[in-house]
Enzyme design. Structure first.
Site, PDB file in Angstrom:
ATOM      1  N   GLY A 208      36.567  68.850 -18.728  1.00  0.00           N
ATOM      2  CA  GLY A 208      36.006  69.776 -19.706  1.00  0.00           C
ATOM      3  C   GLY A 208      34.545  70.064 -19.419  1.00  0.00           C
ATOM      4  O   GLY A 208      34.055  69.819 -18.312  1.00  0.00           O
ATOM      5  N   ASN A 209      33.838  70.578 -20.407  1.00  0.00           N
ATOM      6  CA  ASN A 209      32.413  70.837 -20.264  1.00  0.00           C
ATOM      7  C   ASN A 209      31.722  70.617 -21.607  1.00  0.00           C
ATOM      8  O   ASN A 209      32.366  70.240 -22.586  1.00  0.00           O
ATOM      9  CB  ASN A 209      32.168  72.260 -19.725  1.00  0.00           C
TER      10      ASN A 209
END
Length: 400
Positions: A208-209
Site C-alpha cells: 500500500g501507500n
C-alpha cells in the site's frame, strides 16, 4: 452572496478580537444574519455593546442571562446556523474543540452545531507552530472543518511570522466562495477517487501507500457543496463523508476501484482521479499467511490497471482531472502524464515541498491544463486546495 445566511460568529480571547467589529460589519453588509457568541476571556478585549450594535443582536457569552433568567439554548443556536465561524480562534479554544471539552457557551454550541465550521486561528508564532496546535488543527480539519489560515506578518509579541488573524475581507471572501456560490455544479455528476489501494500478499499483509484520502474527500465535499451529485470511490480510509449529496463506495484494491469507476463512468460530467492507486500488485495472493522461513523473500509483481489512462481512452465528453505526486522533474513528468492519459487538467504536487503530499492537512499544488497554462498556488489547507481545483473545473465545464 451571503444574503440571508445565518452565521454564528464565535469570538475568543485574543488581541485580534478587535477585528471582530469590522468582520461583523462586512458580514451584515453582505446581508448575513450574525449572532455573536463570545468566550468569557474575550470580554476584556472588545466590548459586547460594540458587537451588539454592529450585529443588531444581543451578544451572548453565558448560558443564561442572570438578570432576566433567559436561557440561551445552545442546541437551538447550533441548529439555527448555516455556518459557525470562529474568528479569532485561539489555541485554547481549538484544543477544547479537538478534545470535546465543553466549559462555555461557544464550546457547547460547537458540539451541537450541524452546520459547516470555519476556523480562523490567531495566536503567536510559536503557539501556532507548536505540535499540539498543529495536531489539533489536523484533527479538526480531518472532521471536515474549514481552516482559514492565519497570515504572516508582525505579531503582537513583536515577533514576525505566521499567526495573524486573516483580514476580515479575506474571511468574508472565503465564506462567499464556500457558501455564496453553492449551485454552480447543480445538475452535474462528478465521480471522484480517493485514498490508497491495498494489494494483498496474503490474508494479513498488503502492498500500500501512505495516502489518507483527505484530498479526495475534500474534493467530494466541495463538489457536493456546489450542488453536484457526487460518487466517491474510496480505498481504505478513516475519512468520513458529511454531505448528504455524496454516495460513498468503499473498495480495497486497484482492480476493485477500476471496476467501481467503470460502472459509474458513463453519464459523468467530470471525473477526478485523486486516489493513490498502486502501480503493481503481487502476481499471486497466498491463501494462508506467509511464514518467516528464509532470509529473503522474493515477490513477483505485475502492473495494475491504469484507471485514469484506461478510462481516458473511453472518454465521451467527460472532463478528466488527474493528480501527479512527483519527486523530480515535476512539471515535465506531470505534463507528460496529462497528455498520455488524455486528461484535461493535472494537479501536481511534490514531496520536495514541506507540508505537501501524504499525511498532511495541507497541500501545495500547481494546476496544469492541456492548453499549456499552469497556475501555482502557495501552501494551503486541503479544503482550500479543493476549492481552487473546483474553480478550475467549474470554469472548464461552463466553457464547454
Amino acid at each position: 452572496m451571503l444574503h440571508g445566511k445565518k452565521i454564528l460568529l464565535g469570538v475568543c480571547g485574543s488581541i485580534a478580537a478587535y477585528k471582530a467589529a469590522p468582520l461583523t460589519r462586512l458580514l451584515v453588509k453582505e446581508g448575513a444574519e450574525v449572532q455573536i457568541i463570545m468566550t468569557p476571556s474575550a470580554l476584556p478585549f472588545i466590548g459586547p455593546l460594540t458587537l451588539a450594535t454592529l450585529s443588531n443582536r444581543p451578544v451572548l457569552h453565558q448560558y443564561a442571562d442572570t438578570q432576566s433568567g433567559e436561557w440561551h439554548n445552545h442546541v437551538a443556536l447550533g441548529l439555527w446556523a448555516d455556518a459557525l465561524l470562529v474568528a479569532p480562534a485561539t489555541a485554547n479554544t481549538l484544543a477544547k474543540f479537538a478534545g470535546g471539552l465543553c466549559d462555555n457557551l461557544l464550546t457547547a454550541v460547537y458540539l451541537s452545531a450541524r452546520c459547516p465550521v470555519y476556523l480562523a486561528p490567531a495566536m503567536d508564532l510559536d503557539m501556532y507552530q507548536h505540535p499540539s496546535t498543529r495536531a489539533n488543527l489536523e484533527r479538526l480539519q480531518g472532521w471536515g472543518h474549514h481552516l482559514i489560515a492565519p497570515e504572516t506578518g508582525e505579531l503582537a509579541s513583536g515577533l514576525y511570522g505566521q499567526g495573524r488573524l486573516a483580514e476580515p475581507e479575506t474571511i468574508v471572501a472565503y465564506l462567499q466562495q464556500q457558501m455564496g456560490q453553492s449551485a454552480r455544479l447543480r445538475g452535474k455528476k462528478v465521480l471522484i477517487t480517493a485514498g490508497p489501494t491495498y494489494e494483498g500478499l496474503d490474508p494479513v499483509r498488503f502492498i500500500g501507500n501512505h495516502s489518507t484520502g483527505r484530498m479526495g474527500f475534500a474534493l467530494a465535499e466541495a463538489a457536493a457543496a456546489q450542488g453536484a451529485e457526487v460518487v466517491l470511490v474510496s480505498g481504505p480510509s478513516q475519512q468520513q463523508v458529511t454531505h448528504p449529496g455524496i454516495r460513498r463506495i468503499d473498495v480495497r484494491s486497484a482492480e476493485e476501484m477500476y471496476q467501481a469507476c467503470r460502472a459509474h463512468y458513463r453519464g459523468q460530467d467530470c471525473v477526478i482521479f485523486a486516489a493513490a492507486v498502486a502501480d503493481y500488485r503481487p502476481v499471486k495472493q497466498e491463501a494462508q499467511k506467509i511464514k518467516k522461513k528464509e532470509d529473503r523473500l522474493q515477490l513477483e509483481l505485475e502492473k495494475t490497471v491504469d484507471i485514469a489512462a484506461t478510462l481516458g481512452r473511453e472518454k465521451q465528453g467527460q472532463l478528466l482531472v488527474g493528480f501527479a505526486l512527483e519527486t523530480d522533474n515535476e512539471l515535465a513528468h506531470a505534463r507528460q502524464k496529462l497528455e498520455k492519459k488524455g486528461l484535461d487538467l493535472m494537479v501536481l504536487n511534490s514531496l520536495q515541498d514541506a507540508g505537501a503530499g501524504f499525511g498532511h492537512a495541507t497541500n501545495k499544488v500547481t494546476i496544469l491544463d492541456r492548453s499549456g497554462d499552469e497556475q501555482a498556488y502557495p501552501l494551503k489547507s486541503k479544503e482550500a486546495v479543493a476549492a481552487d481545483i473546483l474553480e478550475h473545473i467549474i470554469q472548464k465545464l461552463h466553457a464547454s
